[in-house]
Design a protein around this motif. Structure first.
Motif, mmCIF file in Angstrom:
data_model
loop_
_atom_site.group_PDB
_atom_site.id
_atom_site.type_symbol
_atom_site.label_atom_id
_atom_site.label_comp_id
_atom_site.label_asym_id
_atom_site.label_seq_id
_atom_site.Cartn_x
_atom_site.Cartn_y
_atom_site.Cartn_z
ATOM 1 N N THR A 171 26.445 14.362 13.858
ATOM 2 C CA THR A 171 25.132 14.024 14.383
ATOM 3 C C THR A 171 24.251 15.267 14.343
ATOM 4 O OG1 THR A 171 25.803 14.532 16.656
ATOM 5 C CG2 THR A 171 26.051 12.244 15.921
ATOM 6 N N GLY A 172 22.951 15.059 14.425
ATOM 7 C CA GLY A 172 22.022 16.184 14.462
ATOM 8 C C GLY A 172 21.033 16.135 13.311
ATOM 9 N N LYS A 173 19.962 16.903 13.436
ATOM 10 C CA LYS A 173 18.954 17.036 12.392
ATOM 11 C C LYS A 173 18.256 18.368 12.564
ATOM 12 C CE LYS A 173 15.458 14.476 15.020
ATOM 13 N NZ LYS A 173 14.523 13.317 14.980
ATOM 14 N N GLY A 174 17.416 18.715 11.578
ATOM 15 C CA GLY A 174 16.707 19.982 11.612
ATOM 16 C C GLY A 174 15.228 19.796 11.352
ATOM 17 N N PRO A 175 14.475 20.899 11.285
ATOM 18 C CA PRO A 175 13.014 20.800 11.170
ATOM 19 C C PRO A 175 12.513 20.465 9.779
ATOM 20 C CG PRO A 175 13.690 23.096 11.249
ATOM 21 C CD PRO A 175 14.924 22.293 11.491
ATOM 22 N N ASN A 176 13.364 20.588 8.752
ATOM 23 C CA ASN A 176 12.928 20.284 7.396
ATOM 24 C C ASN A 176 13.000 18.773 7.197
ATOM 25 O OD1 ASN A 176 12.964 19.797 4.535
ATOM 26 N ND2 ASN A 176 13.469 21.944 4.199
ATOM 27 N N ALA A 177 11.838 18.124 7.211
ATOM 28 C CA ALA A 177 11.801 16.660 7.213
ATOM 29 C C ALA A 177 12.427 16.064 5.959
ATOM 30 C CB ALA A 177 10.348 16.185 7.349
ATOM 31 N N GLU A 178 12.291 16.729 4.829
ATOM 32 C CA GLU A 178 12.821 16.185 3.571
ATOM 33 C C GLU A 178 14.335 16.326 3.484
ATOM 34 O OE1 GLU A 178 12.447 16.785 -1.287
ATOM 35 O OE2 GLU A 178 11.289 18.057 0.087
ATOM 36 N N ARG A 179 14.880 17.433 3.957
ATOM 37 C CA ARG A 179 16.297 17.724 3.757
ATOM 38 C C ARG A 179 17.143 17.593 5.018
ATOM 39 N NH1 ARG A 179 17.734 20.953 -0.217
ATOM 40 N NH2 ARG A 179 19.716 19.854 0.088
ATOM 41 N N GLN A 180 16.492 17.523 6.203
ATOM 42 C CA GLN A 180 17.261 17.580 7.450
ATOM 43 C C GLN A 180 16.936 16.448 8.417
ATOM 44 O OE1 GLN A 180 16.265 21.745 8.613
ATOM 45 N NE2 GLN A 180 18.457 22.136 8.333
ATOM 46 N N ALA A 181 16.587 15.296 7.873
ATOM 47 C CA ALA A 181 16.313 14.153 8.741
ATOM 48 C C ALA A 181 17.590 13.560 9.323
ATOM 49 C CB ALA A 181 15.555 13.082 7.960
ATOM 50 N N ALA A 182 18.727 13.933 8.748
ATOM 51 C CA ALA A 182 20.030 13.420 9.187
ATOM 52 C C ALA A 182 21.076 14.476 8.863
ATOM 53 C CB ALA A 182 20.349 12.107 8.469
ATOM 54 N N PRO A 183 22.286 14.334 9.410
ATOM 55 C CA PRO A 183 23.337 15.304 9.079
ATOM 56 C C PRO A 183 23.758 15.201 7.614
ATOM 57 C CG PRO A 183 24.234 13.493 10.384
ATOM 58 C CD PRO A 183 22.748 13.325 10.391
ATOM 59 N N HIS A 184 24.126 16.341 7.036
ATOM 60 C CA HIS A 184 24.599 16.392 5.657
ATOM 61 C C HIS A 184 25.755 17.393 5.575
ATOM 62 C CE1 HIS A 184 21.401 13.842 4.257
ATOM 63 N NE2 HIS A 184 20.458 14.691 4.632
ATOM 64 N N ALA A 185 26.972 16.898 5.754
ATOM 65 C CA ALA A 185 28.140 17.777 5.655
ATOM 66 C C ALA A 185 28.243 18.308 4.234
ATOM 67 C CB ALA A 185 29.405 17.016 6.030
ATOM 68 N N HIS A 186 28.495 19.621 4.102
ATOM 69 C CA HIS A 186 28.451 20.224 2.773
ATOM 70 C C HIS A 186 29.678 21.070 2.447
ATOM 71 C CE1 HIS A 186 26.432 20.882 -0.929
ATOM 72 N NE2 HIS A 186 25.221 20.621 -0.461
ATOM 73 N N CYS A 187 30.492 21.401 3.425
ATOM 74 C CA CYS A 187 31.655 22.254 3.174
ATOM 75 C C CYS A 187 32.639 22.060 4.312
ATOM 76 C CB CYS A 187 31.218 23.720 3.088
ATOM 77 S SG CYS A 187 32.559 24.921 2.945
ATOM 78 N N ILE A 188 33.937 22.108 4.000
ATOM 79 C CA ILE A 188 34.955 22.000 5.038
ATOM 80 C C ILE A 188 36.172 22.803 4.616
ATOM 81 C CG2 ILE A 188 35.797 19.800 4.087
ATOM 82 C CD1 ILE A 188 36.434 19.002 7.054
ATOM 83 N N LEU A 189 36.617 23.709 5.509
ATOM 84 C CA LEU A 189 37.714 24.629 5.206
ATOM 85 C C LEU A 189 38.580 24.836 6.436
ATOM 86 C CD1 LEU A 189 36.070 27.586 3.213
ATOM 87 C CD2 LEU A 189 37.800 25.998 2.348
ATOM 88 N N ALA A 190 39.892 24.967 6.225
ATOM 89 C CA ALA A 190 40.797 25.385 7.286
ATOM 90 C C ALA A 190 40.683 26.891 7.477
ATOM 91 C CB ALA A 190 42.231 25.012 6.935
#
Length: 389
Positions: A171-190
């Protein structure tokens, strides 16, 4: 629905794309077996196939002495086998199929030739899977879906994938309306202890921390453990320092690299510092993508898409403080991913838009990069990810 992950290149991939069937082909040839006996190291290249001439995953042999690259095979890995991971024993490769209804495919790696044979595939249980990794014991596969979720899949005895054991919606969003209107998982590492998993989310401006139960194949969010990034930063990829308790984050939307302190006892992150990945005074559009730390921990590298360069940072031995020492052209357009070879002598860059993989020589003492005298490169359509066997 579309996912504008790679502006301004593409509206994202549709669910009606061709089914995920492609069995491995063209990789178990006499030429490839002969090459396996020659001096060199094998490199796997993940690509986008939609709207390109790509054949899937490419197998490339690199001469350790000269850096010369030669294609020795390819594998039909289904549509858009963009991001790759290799299990620790080197016998299994995993590839995301980056579609709106995403999947993950598993391939056995032939010991003698490196040829790929499909084992199976499983849904990623989310849209546009863009990152895959394997925990340090080879027990689970971790997937980041750009549509905003992460998934954990168990691994069978032969490396084949079980269905997703858990899916977590961010969940969450950011101030960049075009790219951050919703969460976007981009990397996951142990993490190095294999007790925690870190997931960078570009849309939420957050690096999430999870405890991982390998026996139960589950993730548990660590309350108070997340790193809350600067608004609009857009954290994309992360890299652990090999000896210091630090995590470095490539921030796609504000062209910075952040240093986070990681408390491996409690599983908590805290912001230490932020540095620009581009030279002072440069005002063009830029999106950092990939990030890696040299094995000795003294140099950090970040790829810049737009500036089309690799940023080279020195890393202070005792504190981990960063200083930008060099930015060098990648001799191509849109450096999506890059990799250090196993010897540390070479750094290879995947220039996505110019369809090339380019080799740079690396100074083992300073970490600085130079283009090879006879520029070593190979043409590969829409290269996205580089993984050495």
């Amino acid at each position: 629905m579309t996912y504008p992950r790679d502006p301004p290149r593409r509206d994202f991939l549709v669910a009606s794309a061709v089914g995920l069937i492609g069995l491995a082909r063209g990789t178990d040839s006499p030429t490839l077996r002969d090459e396996a006996q020659a001096k060199g190291v094998l490199l796997y290249v993940g690509t986008y196939t939609e709207g390109t001439r790509s054949e899937g995953i490419y197998l490339v042999r690199m001469d350790r002495r000269s850096g010369e690259l030669r294609q020795v095979g390819s594998a039909d890995a289904g549509p858009n086998p963009s991001f790759l991971a290799i299990r620790g024993n080197g016998r299994v490769l995993y590839a995301v199929n980056e579609l709106e209804k995403g999947a993950v495919s598993a391939f056995a790696i032939a010991k003698d030739s490196g040829a790929l044979t499909r084992l199976n595939e499983q849904p990623s249980e989310g849209g546009a899977p863009c990152y895959v990794s394997v925990d340090r014991s080879g027990t689970v596969v971790l997937v980041a879906n750009y549509a905003g979720s992460i998934a954990l899949l168990g691994v069978g005895a032969n490396g084949a994938l079980d269905p997703a054991a858990q899916v977590v919606q961010h969940t969450g969003k950011g101030p960049n309306a075009e790219r951050q209107a919703a969460p976007h998982a981009h990397c996951i590492l142990a993490d190095p202890s294999n007790r925690f998993v870190l997931a960078a989310d570009l849309g939420a401006d957050r690096v999430f921390v999870y405890g991982v139960d390998l026996e139960g194949k589950s993730l548990r969010h660590v309350e108070g453990g997340d790193a809350v990034m600067r608004p609009g930063a857009g954290p994309r990829h992360i890299a652990f320092h090999p000896t210091l308790p630090l995590v470095f984050v490539a921030n796609e939307l504000d062209s910075t690299v952040a240093t986070l302190r990681f408390d491996a006892g409690r599983g908590t992150l805290s912001l230490v510092d932020t540095r620009s990945t581009i030279p002072a005074g440069w005002t063009g559009t830029n999106y950092p993508a990939d990030i890696h730390v040299a094995a000795n921990g003294r140099t950090l590298y970040v790829s810049n898409r737009g500036h089309n360069s690799i940023a080279v940072f020195s890393v202070a031995e005792s504190t981990g403080a960063l200083a930008l020492d060099q930015t060098i052209s990648t001799e191509g357009d849109w450096p999506r991913n890059f990799s250090l070879d196993p010897t540390g002598r070479w750094l290879l860059v995947a220039n996505q838009r110019s369809d090339s993989v380019v080799v740079f020589a690396r100074d083992p003492d300073t970490g600085r990069l130079t283009l090879t005298r006879s520029p070593q490169r190979i043409a590969i359509p829409s290269p996205v990810c580089l993984r050495f066997a």
